[in-house]
Design a protein around this motif. Structure first.
Motif, PDB file in Angstrom:
ATOM      1  N   GLU A  41      38.793  25.931  31.421  1.00 31.16           N
ATOM      2  CA  GLU A  41      37.574  25.906  32.231  1.00 31.16           C
ATOM      3  C   GLU A  41      37.480  27.126  33.140  1.00 31.16           C
ATOM      4  O   GLU A  41      36.415  27.755  33.244  1.00 31.16           O
ATOM      5  N   ASP A  42      38.591  27.478  33.788  1.00 36.91           N
ATOM      6  CA  ASP A  42      38.586  28.654  34.656  1.00 36.91           C
ATOM      7  C   ASP A  42      38.404  29.933  33.846  1.00 36.91           C
ATOM      8  O   ASP A  42      37.667  30.842  34.243  1.00 36.91           O
ATOM      9  N   ARG A  43      39.084  30.009  32.711  1.00 39.83           N
ATOM     10  CA  ARG A  43      38.975  31.220  31.902  1.00 39.83           C
ATOM     11  C   ARG A  43      37.563  31.399  31.363  1.00 39.83           C
ATOM     12  O   ARG A  43      37.036  32.509  31.318  1.00 39.83           O
ATOM     13  N   LYS A  44      36.932  30.315  30.971  1.00 41.67           N
ATOM     14  CA  LYS A  44      35.548  30.398  30.501  1.00 41.67           C
ATOM     15  C   LYS A  44      34.627  30.850  31.625  1.00 41.67           C
ATOM     16  O   LYS A  44      33.747  31.715  31.434  1.00 41.67           O
ATOM     17  N   PHE A  45      34.843  30.297  32.814  1.00 41.95           N
ATOM     18  CA  PHE A  45      34.014  30.682  33.957  1.00 41.95           C
ATOM     19  C   PHE A  45      34.189  32.154  34.299  1.00 41.95           C
ATOM     20  O   PHE A  45      33.204  32.876  34.528  1.00 41.95           O
ATOM     21  N   LEU A  46      35.443  32.626  34.339  1.00 42.48           N
ATOM     22  CA  LEU A  46      35.689  34.028  34.659  1.00 42.48           C
ATOM     23  C   LEU A  46      35.061  34.952  33.608  1.00 42.48           C
ATOM     24  O   LEU A  46      34.523  36.008  33.945  1.00 42.48           O
ATOM     25  N   GLY A  47      35.140  34.551  32.339  1.00 39.83           N
ATOM     26  CA  GLY A  47      34.504  35.346  31.298  1.00 39.83           C
ATOM     27  C   GLY A  47      33.007  35.437  31.499  1.00 39.83           C
ATOM     28  O   GLY A  47      32.406  36.512  31.357  1.00 39.83           O
ATOM     29  N   LYS A  76      40.057  35.514  26.469  1.00 43.14           N
ATOM     30  CA  LYS A  76      41.386  35.798  25.918  1.00 43.14           C
ATOM     31  C   LYS A  76      42.203  36.665  26.877  1.00 43.14           C
ATOM     32  O   LYS A  76      43.419  36.485  27.016  1.00 43.14           O
ATOM     33  N   HIS A  77      41.529  37.616  27.520  1.00 42.87           N
ATOM     34  CA  HIS A  77      42.203  38.531  28.443  1.00 42.87           C
ATOM     35  C   HIS A  77      42.883  37.787  29.588  1.00 42.87           C
ATOM     36  O   HIS A  77      43.923  38.231  30.098  1.00 42.87           O
ATOM     37  N   THR A  78      42.335  36.642  29.990  1.00 43.71           N
ATOM     38  CA  THR A  78      42.905  35.881  31.102  1.00 43.71           C
ATOM     39  C   THR A  78      43.783  34.726  30.640  1.00 43.71           C
ATOM     40  O   THR A  78      44.107  33.834  31.425  1.00 43.71           O
ATOM     41  N   GLY A  80      47.404  33.189  29.102  1.00 41.94           N
ATOM     42  CA  GLY A  80      48.829  33.424  28.912  1.00 41.94           C
ATOM     43  C   GLY A  80      49.410  34.545  29.735  1.00 41.94           C
ATOM     44  O   GLY A  80      50.377  35.194  29.327  1.00 41.94           O
ATOM     45  N   ARG A  81      48.862  34.777  30.905  1.00 43.00           N
ATOM     46  CA  ARG A  81      49.360  35.833  31.787  1.00 43.00           C
ATOM     47  C   ARG A  81      50.405  35.275  32.757  1.00 43.00           C
ATOM     48  O   ARG A  81      50.491  34.051  32.970  1.00 43.00           O
ATOM     49  N   PRO A  82      51.200  36.151  33.383  1.00 38.33           N
ATOM     50  CA  PRO A  82      52.181  35.676  34.367  1.00 38.33           C
ATOM     51  C   PRO A  82      51.476  35.139  35.613  1.00 38.33           C
ATOM     52  O   PRO A  82      50.308  35.463  35.874  1.00 38.33           O
ATOM     53  N   PRO A  83      52.161  34.324  36.397  1.00 39.86           N
ATOM     54  CA  PRO A  83      51.527  33.705  37.578  1.00 39.86           C
ATOM     55  C   PRO A  83      50.861  34.698  38.524  1.00 39.86           C
ATOM     56  O   PRO A  83      49.797  34.411  39.076  1.00 39.86           O
ATOM     57  N   LEU A  84      51.473  35.875  38.718  1.00 45.28           N
ATOM     58  CA  LEU A  84      50.899  36.851  39.653  1.00 45.28           C
ATOM     59  C   LEU A  84      49.505  37.294  39.224  1.00 45.28           C
ATOM     60  O   LEU A  84      48.661  37.601  40.069  1.00 45.28           O
ATOM     61  N   PHE A  85      49.252  37.318  37.936  1.00 47.38           N
ATOM     62  CA  PHE A  85      47.939  37.718  37.431  1.00 47.38           C
ATOM     63  C   PHE A  85      46.848  36.823  38.009  1.00 47.38           C
ATOM     64  O   PHE A  85      45.794  37.303  38.450  1.00 47.38           O
ATOM     65  N   TYR A  86      47.086  35.516  38.029  1.00 45.74           N
ATOM     66  CA  TYR A  86      46.072  34.569  38.496  1.00 45.74           C
ATOM     67  C   TYR A  86      45.912  34.602  40.009  1.00 45.74           C
ATOM     68  O   TYR A  86      44.877  34.173  40.536  1.00 45.74           O
ATOM     69  N   GLU A  87      46.931  35.137  40.698  1.00 50.75           N
ATOM     70  CA  GLU A  87      46.797  35.301  42.143  1.00 50.75           C
ATOM     71  C   GLU A  87      45.814  36.416  42.498  1.00 50.75           C
ATOM     72  O   GLU A  87      45.350  36.494  43.634  1.00 50.75           O
ATOM     73  N   ARG A  88      45.511  37.266  41.539  1.00 51.21           N
ATOM     74  CA  ARG A  88      44.554  38.351  41.778  1.00 51.21           C
ATOM     75  C   ARG A  88      43.103  37.864  41.701  1.00 51.21           C
ATOM     76  O   ARG A  88      42.192  38.547  42.135  1.00 51.21           O
ATOM     77  N   TYR A  89      42.889  36.697  41.118  1.00 50.36           N
ATOM     78  CA  TYR A  89      41.541  36.167  40.931  1.00 50.36           C
ATOM     79  C   TYR A  89      41.292  35.005  41.886  1.00 50.36           C
ATOM     80  O   TYR A  89      42.132  34.117  42.034  1.00 50.36           O
ATOM     81  N   PHE A  90      40.114  35.009  42.507  1.00 52.67           N
ATOM     82  CA  PHE A  90      39.722  33.928  43.404  1.00 52.67           C
ATOM     83  C   PHE A  90      38.419  33.315  42.905  1.00 52.67           C
ATOM     84  O   PHE A  90      37.480  34.027  42.534  1.00 52.67           O
ATOM     85  N   PHE A 113      49.794  44.196  34.097  1.00 52.30           N
ATOM     86  CA  PHE A 113      48.886  43.376  33.284  1.00 52.30           C
ATOM     87  C   PHE A 113      48.131  44.273  32.298  1.00 52.30           C
ATOM     88  O   PHE A 113      46.926  44.503  32.439  1.00 52.30           O
ATOM     89  N   PRO A 114      48.817  44.802  31.297  1.00 46.67           N
ATOM     90  CA  PRO A 114      48.182  45.756  30.379  1.00 46.67           C
ATOM     91  C   PRO A 114      47.129  45.097  29.493  1.00 46.67           C
ATOM     92  O   PRO A 114      47.135  43.880  29.273  1.00 46.67           O
ATOM     93  N   GLU A 115      46.217  45.925  29.007  1.00 40.49           N
ATOM     94  CA  GLU A 115      45.255  45.459  28.015  1.00 40.49           C
ATOM     95  C   GLU A 115      46.011  45.092  26.733  1.00 40.49           C
ATOM     96  O   GLU A 115      47.033  45.698  26.403  1.00 40.49           O
ATOM     97  N   ARG A 116      45.496  44.111  26.014  1.00 38.63           N
ATOM     98  CA  ARG A 116      46.144  43.667  24.781  1.00 38.63           C
ATOM     99  C   ARG A 116      45.152  43.796  23.622  1.00 38.63           C
ATOM    100  O   ARG A 116      44.057  43.230  23.662  1.00 38.63           O
ATOM    101  N   ASP A 117      45.568  44.544  22.598  1.00 35.90           N
ATOM    102  CA  ASP A 117      44.670  44.775  21.458  1.00 35.90           C
ATOM    103  C   ASP A 117      44.255  43.475  20.794  1.00 35.90           C
ATOM    104  O   ASP A 117      43.127  43.351  20.295  1.00 35.90           O
ATOM    105  N   GLU A 118      45.154  42.491  20.795  1.00 38.71           N
ATOM    106  CA  GLU A 118      44.844  41.237  20.111  1.00 38.71           C
ATOM    107  C   GLU A 118      43.740  40.442  20.811  1.00 38.71           C
ATOM    108  O   GLU A 118      43.180  39.504  20.240  1.00 38.71           O
TER     109      GLU A 118
END
Length: 231
Positions: A41-47, A76-78, A80-90, A113-118
């Protein structure tokens, strides 16, 4: 839905993925600010926030018909990221409904948090070239001791309720907590959000239009203001 935007480790465990979102800013009236999570739900909203907030730029770089693919990419970009990644988003919630979001960046985040080709959908060569040009035009160096507001967006039906201000208050708190002395952003000079930033204490440091015709070809904008606030 209509959005307003500004231009401006270990994988999560099962428990992390299913932990209820925790507010990181005390609730003020019906507004609550919390960190994003890896939930669908959060990932869809952020997208949706990113694509709808920057719709004109994405459509300029690719085409209107490719916007659904861009939403898929950011979902997809958001993931399976490490916990710190989600701390950057509010994420801002108003009476329990997702109403807006913002993203902070710090020095070194590109490597963390590099870009991922996949994550990329099946874009054509022209679309990929347009996105590369847009990325070049919006690339920002973040010095040590500074935080960068990558983007901030509020759903149109929630405008005028102080959500943008509350999100910016949260960015100040987070940047201060992480030892930053100032926070900055880039915004198109045609964007009325500059007035909000000024009320929040941001000062315009410079206005630039480098190779304006070339810049317009890249992202559909010609002039930007660098705004900064001491913390």
């Amino acid at each position: 839905m209509d959005y307003t935007s500004v231009t401006t480790q270990q994988p999560l465990s099962f428990e992390d993925l299913n932990r209820p979102p925790q507010p990181v800013l005390p609730a003020i009236s019906p507004v609550v600010i919390r960190n994003a999570t890896a939930s669908p739900e959060d990932r869809k909203f952020l997208g949706e926030v990113v694509v709808m907030g920057f719709e004109r730029k994405f459509a300029h770089a690719t085409s209107q018909s490719k916007l659904p693919l861009m939403k898929t990419y950011y979902e997809k970009h958001t993931s399976g990221r490490p916990p710190l990644f989600y701390e950057r988003y509010f994420i801002a919630e108003y009476n329990g409904e997702r109403a807006g979001a913002c993203c902070l960046r710090y020095q070194g985040d590109d490597a963390l948090f590099p870009e991922r080709d996949e994550d990329l959908p099946n874009f054509g060569c022209c679309d990929l070239f347009g996105l590369c040009l847009m990325d070049l035009a919006t690339k920002t160096d973040i010095p040590a001791g500074k935080a960068y507001v990558d983007h901030i967006c509020v759903l149109s039906k929630f405008r005028g309720k102080g959500i943008g201000k509350t999100l910016l208050d949260m960015t100040d708190m987070d940047a201060t907590k992480r030892g930053c002395k100032s926070i900055f952003l880039w915004v198109s000079t045609s964007n009325p959000a500059q007035h909000l930033y000024e009320r929040q204490g941001y000062v315009t440091k410079e206005t630039t239009s480098p190779f304006s015709c070339c810049m317009y070809c890249m992202i559909g904008e010609k002039e930007f203001a660098l705004m900064e606030k001491d913390l």
